[in-house]
Design an enzyme around this catalytic site. Structure first.
Site, PDB file in Angstrom:
ATOM      1  N   ALA A   1      -1.648  11.499  16.720  1.00 22.32           N
ATOM      2  CA  ALA A   1      -3.057  11.847  16.861  1.00 22.32           C
ATOM      3  C   ALA A   1      -3.690  11.734  15.478  1.00 22.32           C
ATOM      4  O   ALA A   1      -3.003  11.849  14.458  1.00 22.32           O
ATOM      5  CB  ALA A   1      -3.192  13.256  17.408  1.00 22.32           C
TER       6      ALA A   1
ATOM      7  N   GLU B   1       4.514  10.659  22.067  1.00 20.11           N
ATOM      8  CA  GLU B   1       4.091  11.224  23.359  1.00 20.11           C
ATOM      9  C   GLU B   1       3.488  10.147  24.269  1.00 20.11           C
ATOM     10  O   GLU B   1       3.683  10.176  25.489  1.00 20.11           O
ATOM     11  CB  GLU B   1       3.092  12.368  23.105  1.00 20.11           C
ATOM     12  CG  GLU B   1       3.785  13.557  22.448  1.00 20.11           C
ATOM     13  CD  GLU B   1       2.821  14.584  21.866  1.00 20.11           C
ATOM     14  OE1 GLU B   1       1.952  14.175  21.062  1.00 20.11           O
ATOM     15  OE2 GLU B   1       2.940  15.769  22.190  1.00 20.11           O
TER      16      GLU B   1
ATOM     17  N   GLU C   1       4.979  17.099  13.994  1.00 23.41           N
ATOM     18  CA  GLU C   1       3.837  18.030  13.961  1.00 23.41           C
ATOM     19  C   GLU C   1       4.107  19.268  13.124  1.00 23.41           C
ATOM     20  O   GLU C   1       3.184  19.817  12.512  1.00 23.41           O
ATOM     21  CB  GLU C   1       3.431  18.427  15.390  1.00 23.41           C
ATOM     22  CG  GLU C   1       2.712  17.341  16.167  1.00 23.41           C
ATOM     23  CD  GLU C   1       3.649  16.409  16.922  1.00 23.41           C
ATOM     24  OE1 GLU C   1       4.869  16.423  16.648  1.00 23.41           O
ATOM     25  OE2 GLU C   1       3.151  15.658  17.781  1.00 23.41           O
TER      26      GLU C   1
HETATM   27  N1  CAA Z   1      -3.831  10.072  11.571  1.00 23.14           N
HETATM   28  C1  CAA Z   1      -4.764   9.535  10.781  1.00 23.14           C
HETATM   29  N2  CAA Z   1      -4.486   8.585   9.865  1.00 23.14           N
HETATM   30  C2  CAA Z   1      -3.216   8.178   9.764  1.00 23.14           C
HETATM   31  C3  CAA Z   1      -2.191   8.706  10.556  1.00 23.14           C
HETATM   32  C4  CAA Z   1      -2.546   9.689  11.526  1.00 23.14           C
HETATM   33  N3  CAA Z   1      -1.663  10.225  12.359  1.00 23.14           N
HETATM   34  N4  CAA Z   1      -1.031   8.120  10.223  1.00 23.14           N
HETATM   35  C5  CAA Z   1      -1.330   7.254   9.239  1.00 23.14           C
HETATM   36  N5  CAA Z   1      -2.638   7.278   8.959  1.00 23.14           N
HETATM   37  C6  CAA Z   1      -3.360   6.499   7.956  1.00 23.14           C
HETATM   38  C7  CAA Z   1      -3.085   7.008   6.537  1.00 23.14           C
HETATM   39  O1  CAA Z   1      -3.883   8.124   6.233  1.00 23.14           O
HETATM   40  C8  CAA Z   1      -3.400   5.785   5.729  1.00 23.14           C
HETATM   41  O2  CAA Z   1      -4.791   5.707   5.595  1.00 23.14           O
HETATM   42  P1  CAA Z   1      -5.445   5.248   4.170  1.00 23.14           P
HETATM   43  O3  CAA Z   1      -4.950   3.849   3.957  1.00 23.14           O
HETATM   44  O4  CAA Z   1      -6.920   5.325   4.431  1.00 23.14           O
HETATM   45  O5  CAA Z   1      -4.945   6.206   3.147  1.00 23.14           O
HETATM   46  C9  CAA Z   1      -2.958   4.636   6.625  1.00 23.14           C
HETATM   47  O6  CAA Z   1      -2.886   5.168   7.955  1.00 23.14           O
HETATM   48  C10 CAA Z   1      -1.588   4.101   6.278  1.00 23.14           C
HETATM   49  O7  CAA Z   1      -0.665   5.186   6.260  1.00 23.14           O
HETATM   50  P2  CAA Z   1       0.298   5.505   5.019  1.00 23.14           P
HETATM   51  O8  CAA Z   1      -0.324   5.032   3.743  1.00 23.14           O
HETATM   52  O9  CAA Z   1       0.675   6.949   5.099  1.00 23.14           O
HETATM   53  O10 CAA Z   1       1.526   4.555   5.368  1.00 23.14           O
HETATM   54  P3  CAA Z   1       3.041   4.767   4.965  1.00 23.14           P
HETATM   55  O11 CAA Z   1       3.746   3.494   5.309  1.00 23.14           O
HETATM   56  O12 CAA Z   1       3.171   5.291   3.587  1.00 23.14           O
HETATM   57  O13 CAA Z   1       3.578   5.910   5.945  1.00 23.14           O
HETATM   58  C11 CAA Z   1       3.803   7.049   8.057  1.00 23.14           C
HETATM   59  C12 CAA Z   1       3.615   5.686   7.331  1.00 23.14           C
HETATM   60  C13 CAA Z   1       5.202   7.597   7.761  1.00 23.14           C
HETATM   61  C14 CAA Z   1       3.656   6.759   9.546  1.00 23.14           C
HETATM   62  C15 CAA Z   1       2.727   8.043   7.558  1.00 23.14           C
HETATM   63  O14 CAA Z   1       1.453   7.426   7.671  1.00 23.14           O
HETATM   64  C16 CAA Z   1       2.681   9.319   8.340  1.00 23.14           C
HETATM   65  O15 CAA Z   1       3.507  10.184   8.125  1.00 23.14           O
HETATM   66  N6  CAA Z   1       1.664   9.459   9.236  1.00 23.14           N
HETATM   67  C17 CAA Z   1       1.430  10.687   9.975  1.00 23.14           C
HETATM   68  C18 CAA Z   1       2.455  10.872  11.068  1.00 23.14           C
HETATM   69  C19 CAA Z   1       2.205  12.178  11.769  1.00 23.14           C
HETATM   70  O16 CAA Z   1       2.292  13.250  11.198  1.00 23.14           O
HETATM   71  N7  CAA Z   1       1.910  12.092  13.084  1.00 23.14           N
HETATM   72  C20 CAA Z   1       1.652  13.265  13.892  1.00 23.14           C
HETATM   73  C21 CAA Z   1       0.176  13.547  13.938  1.00 23.14           C
HETATM   74  S1  CAA Z   1      -0.165  15.099  14.705  1.00 23.14           S
HETATM   75  C22 CAA Z   1      -0.089  14.783  16.358  1.00 23.14           C
HETATM   76  O17 CAA Z   1       0.176  13.664  16.820  1.00 23.14           O
HETATM   77  C23 CAA Z   1      -0.395  15.976  17.225  1.00 23.14           C
HETATM   78  C24 CAA Z   1      -0.211  15.760  18.681  1.00 23.14           C
HETATM   79  O18 CAA Z   1       0.898  15.790  19.216  1.00 23.14           O
HETATM   80  C25 CAA Z   1      -1.358  15.635  19.546  1.00 23.14           C
END
Ligand code: CAA
Length: 260
Positions: free
Chosen positions: A66, A114, A134
């Site tokens: 998300a 999910e 999360e």
């Molecule tokens: N939401 C919003 N933006 C996201 C995102 C997310 N879930 N995941 C990645 N992005 C964005 C980053 O902010 C980044 O944006 P910018 O270039 O503007 O800075 C871009 O995508 C590229 O991401 P990274 O630079 O972080 O890429 P990376 O290769 O270094 O890492 C990753 C990849 C490991 C997937 C890392 O992006 C990450 O950990 N993302 C978040 C994963 C996460 O925590 N997901 C769970 C979200 S909460 C949820 O989903 C709740 C639910 O159940 C409803």
């Protein structure tokens, strides 16, 4: 219908729905969820579509979760509404009578995992990574992960993923039954389309009823589920597909199913 965050193509009775926010690793914001919901309502009605594939754009991510930037400032009621929307979308997918295949082309994290869990099968590329991270953000899975993951891979493995927030690779996802198949990245979509083509060759009524039997039956006790299965088995005999399928077998020829 035109979408901002989805690309949809339809070919050979197979719709490919591509989540298309590559700069945010296809993260699910409200608009994307609403578009997915609308797309599934349309695809469910479209007679040209028998199987649906969901994938992500770019080479890095299926869906990285998300949208964290959009969620950051939600209050409790807004967060509950957002989770409810996510749930509705997963139910639209899971409840769709047509089979839905996730072609997981990279990170499937949080809401992305999910989303993959809401699909009927998961074909994944060798670079796929699954996780429910999360807890790293101080929240719990909100689009059904605490429920569907445990139902698919068992309580212990689901809790390990959800409580540690750690990612697993494609091989481990296959080992625990989260992935149906692991293939090279450049073979992913072709493999998903080949699975779709195999399903499309079968009796369409039977395919839809079989999905319903497995999906709904799993939520019942065994006696009720078997009763439900026998009702749906009986219903097959009201279809032209059953008559054609059995006649074709006895005449030693391929069946010509019409989905009626
Ligand atoms: N939401 C919003 N933006 C996201 C995102 C997310 N879930 N995941 C990645 N992005 C964005 C980053 O902010 C980044 O944006 P910018 O270039 O503007 O800075 C871009 O995508 C590229 O991401 P990274 O630079 O972080 O890429 P990376 O290769 O270094 O890492 C990753 C990849 C490991 C997937 C890392 O992006 C990450 O950990 N993302 C978040 C994963 C996460 O925590 N997901 C769970 C979200 S909460 C949820 O989903 C709740 C639910 O159940 C409803």
């Amino acid at each position: 219908m035109a979408y901002e965050n989805l690309l949809i193509t339809i070919e050979n009775k197979t719709a490919v729905v591509t989540l298309n926010r590559p700069k945010a690793l296809n993260a699910l914001n409200e608009l994307t969820l609403l578009e997915l919901q609308g797309a599934f309502i349309d695809l469910a009605k479209d007679d040209e579509v028998q199987v649906i594939i969901i994938t992500g754009s770019g080479e890095k991510a299926f869906v990285a979760g998300a949208d964290i930037a959009a969620m950051r400032s939600l209050d409790a009621l807004e967060a509950r509404r957002f989770a409810k929307l996510g749930h509705q979308v997963m139910q639209n997918i899971e409840g769709c009578l047509k089979p839905v295949i996730a072609a997981v082309n990279g990170f499937a994290l949080g809401g992305g995992c999910e989303l993959a869990l809401g699909c009927d099968m998961r074909i994944v590329s060798e670079n796929a990574r699954f996780g429910q991270p999360e807890v790293n953000l101080g929240v719990i899975p909100g689009f059904g992960g605490t429920q569907r993951l445990a139902r698919l891979v068992g309580k212990g493995r689901a809790l390990e993923l959800i409580l540690t927030g750690e990612m697993i690779d494609a091989a481990e996802a296959y080992r625990i039954g989260l992935a149906n198949k692991v293939v090279a990245a450049d073979q992913l979509l072709e493999t998903a389309k080949a699975m779709a083509a195999t399903i499309i060759n079968k009796g369409p009524c039977a395919v839809q009823l079989a999905k319903q039997a497995v999906r709904n039956g799993l939520e019942m006790d065994l006696d009720r589920a078997n009763q439900y299965e026998s009702e749906l088995f009986g219903l097959c005999f009201a279809t032209a597909d059953q008559k054609e399928g059995m006649q074709a077998f006895l005449e030693k020829r391929p069946a010509n199913f019409t989905g009626a």
